[in-house]
Design a protein around this motif. Structure first.
Motif, PDB file in Angstrom:
ATOM      1  N   GLY A  42      22.144  13.341  -1.469  1.00  0.00           N
ATOM      2  CA  GLY A  42      21.114  14.309  -1.821  1.00  0.00           C
ATOM      3  C   GLY A  42      21.103  14.730  -3.270  1.00  0.00           C
ATOM      4  O   GLY A  42      20.254  15.525  -3.680  1.00  0.00           O
ATOM      5  N   GLN A  43      22.013  14.189  -4.071  1.00  0.00           N
ATOM      6  CA  GLN A  43      22.081  14.547  -5.482  1.00  0.00           C
ATOM      7  C   GLN A  43      21.560  13.409  -6.348  1.00  0.00           C
ATOM      8  O   GLN A  43      21.768  12.235  -6.046  1.00  0.00           O
ATOM      9  CB  GLN A  43      23.513  14.904  -5.885  1.00  0.00           C
ATOM     10  N   ASN A  44      20.894  13.766  -7.436  1.00  0.00           N
ATOM     11  CA  ASN A  44      20.351  12.792  -8.385  1.00  0.00           C
ATOM     12  C   ASN A  44      21.268  12.645  -9.593  1.00  0.00           C
ATOM     13  O   ASN A  44      22.028  13.557  -9.927  1.00  0.00           O
ATOM     14  CB  ASN A  44      18.965  13.225  -8.865  1.00  0.00           C
ATOM     15  N   ASP A 104      22.495  18.526  -7.892  1.00  0.00           N
ATOM     16  CA  ASP A 104      21.355  18.936  -7.076  1.00  0.00           C
ATOM     17  C   ASP A 104      20.149  19.134  -7.991  1.00  0.00           C
ATOM     18  O   ASP A 104      20.234  19.858  -8.989  1.00  0.00           O
ATOM     19  CB  ASP A 104      21.689  20.244  -6.350  1.00  0.00           C
ATOM     20  N   ARG A 106      17.652  20.879  -7.684  1.00  0.00           N
ATOM     21  CA  ARG A 106      17.239  22.278  -7.790  1.00  0.00           C
ATOM     22  C   ARG A 106      17.947  23.014  -8.922  1.00  0.00           C
ATOM     23  O   ARG A 106      17.464  24.048  -9.392  1.00  0.00           O
ATOM     24  CB  ARG A 106      17.454  22.989  -6.463  1.00  0.00           C
ATOM     25  N   SER A 107      19.095  22.495  -9.369  1.00  0.00           N
ATOM     26  CA  SER A 107      19.818  23.155 -10.446  1.00  0.00           C
ATOM     27  C   SER A 107      19.155  22.956 -11.803  1.00  0.00           C
ATOM     28  O   SER A 107      19.434  23.697 -12.748  1.00  0.00           O
ATOM     29  CB  SER A 107      21.264  22.647 -10.500  1.00  0.00           C
ATOM     30  N   ARG A 124      14.830  11.267  -4.066  1.00  0.00           N
ATOM     31  CA  ARG A 124      15.631  12.065  -3.131  1.00  0.00           C
ATOM     32  C   ARG A 124      14.990  12.092  -1.746  1.00  0.00           C
ATOM     33  O   ARG A 124      15.664  11.910  -0.737  1.00  0.00           O
ATOM     34  CB  ARG A 124      15.761  13.487  -3.677  1.00  0.00           C
ATOM     35  N   TYR A 128      16.460  10.339   1.702  1.00  0.00           N
ATOM     36  CA  TYR A 128      16.715  11.239   2.828  1.00  0.00           C
ATOM     37  C   TYR A 128      16.088  10.676   4.114  1.00  0.00           C
ATOM     38  O   TYR A 128      16.704  10.697   5.177  1.00  0.00           O
ATOM     39  CB  TYR A 128      16.150  12.621   2.515  1.00  0.00           C
ATOM     40  N   PHE A 236      13.315  19.234  -0.160  1.00  0.00           N
ATOM     41  CA  PHE A 236      14.530  20.018   0.068  1.00  0.00           C
ATOM     42  C   PHE A 236      14.562  20.550   1.506  1.00  0.00           C
ATOM     43  O   PHE A 236      14.558  21.755   1.722  1.00  0.00           O
ATOM     44  CB  PHE A 236      14.619  21.165  -0.949  1.00  0.00           C
TER      45      PHE A 236
END
Length: 300
Positions: A42-44, A104, A106-107, A124, A128, A236
């Motif tokens: 789930g992380q780029n 993540d 979103r960060s 992502r 998923y 997400f």
């Protein structure tokens, strides 16, 4: 021109006409101009620099990572340069890469360049989907990835069911009443965070019906003048947010405490003076929820 939301990729050609062309795909995977975006749990992958940026690997840079990698999928073309994504989630730890790290999205979503953020979100979301469709939902047999990662087919000849990437539609709505908007809060959210109402579309339901139902269920308000605003991919983990506005017919919300911690009306003056801290803050700057509020604040 209307401003687009975060995670929207305007310049991408999804190249669906090439997804069944094995020779074309092989040539593009070997093309030194092509770029690959790995995803790990789930992380780029991001470049470590003063400004965060997507790590777009060349085929040579990605070669060692592709050995034993999971699904590889075509994202599309940007100025005739092919972009692919692939899954490294089988690794117990993210692979160390010079000058880059997995994080993540979103960060960094609010500060990364918009088109790069959209590409990372697409990668992502597609990975998923693959991770959660390795087995057929009809018969339980393993599935195989086809059409450049945009189809999974059941490997059981007696079944052969085909599964396409899916995203969950959700409505999100700004409710207004005589110069105020309604903001609510859920207990799991970060301290002080308030946002507009939202909810998932149920089977057999129109988007407008979902807006009415969710507002009625969560705050007991009857509404009118439902209007579409804009949409946003929100991976997400796997949603498309469909933004609406509406007018409440009265200003007496009745909060469903199983859904919300609180809900109340806010004026422009209150929101413009928001401290944006643990006492009160608006939703994330990369969210359509924030866009719905900010557009209202800018309106005459």
């Amino acid at each position: 021109m209307q401003e687009t939301n975060f995670y929207v990729i305007a310049a991408l050609d999804r190249a669906s006409q090439h997804r069944r062309d094995a020779a074309w795909l092989a040539s593009r995977l070997a093309d030194p101009r092509s770029r690959l975006l790995p995803v790990w749990r789930g992380q780029n992958l991001l470049r470590e620099a003063s400004e965060p940026a997507a790590a777009l690997l060349s085929p040579d840079e990605a070669q060692s990572l592709l050995v034993g990698a999971g699904d590889i999928a075509l994202l599309g073309l940007i100025e005739d340069i092919a972009h692919f994504t692939f899954d490294l989630s089988h690794l117990a730890e993210p692979p160390p890469l010079p000058g880059a790290r997995f994080a993540d999205l979103r960060s960094v979503g609010p500060i990364i360049e918009r088109s790069q953020g959209g590409l990372l979100a697409y990668a992502r979301g597609l990975i998923y989907w693959h991770q959660r469709h390795r087995f057929c939902g009809v018969c339980g047999s393993p599935t195989e990835s086809l059409e450049a990662g945009h189809l999974r087919r059941c490997a059981n000849p007696a079944c052969g069911a085909e599964h396409h990437p899916r995203t969950d539609p959700a409505v999100i709505m700004r409710i207004e009443h005589e110069g105020r908007i309604l903001l609510a809060r859920q207990k799991p959210w970060p301290p002080g965070m308030h946002s507009v109402l939202a909810g998932f579309v149920e089977p057999g339901e129109s988007l407008e019906d979902t807006v009415r139902r969710e507002v009625g269920e969560e705050v007991g308000l009857a509404i009118a003048d439902i209007a579409y605003h804009s949409s946003q991919p929100w991976p997400f983990p796997a949603s498309i947010m469909l933004g609406f506005t509406a007018r409440a017919l009265h200003d007496r919300p009745s909060v469903d405490v199983t859904e919300l911690e609180s809900a109340r009306w806010f004026t422009r003056a209150e929101l413009l003076a928001s401290p944006e801290d643990e006492t009160f803050r608006l939703s994330r700057r990369d969210s359509i929820a924030r866009r719905l509020v900010e557009d209202w604040l800018k309106r005459d």
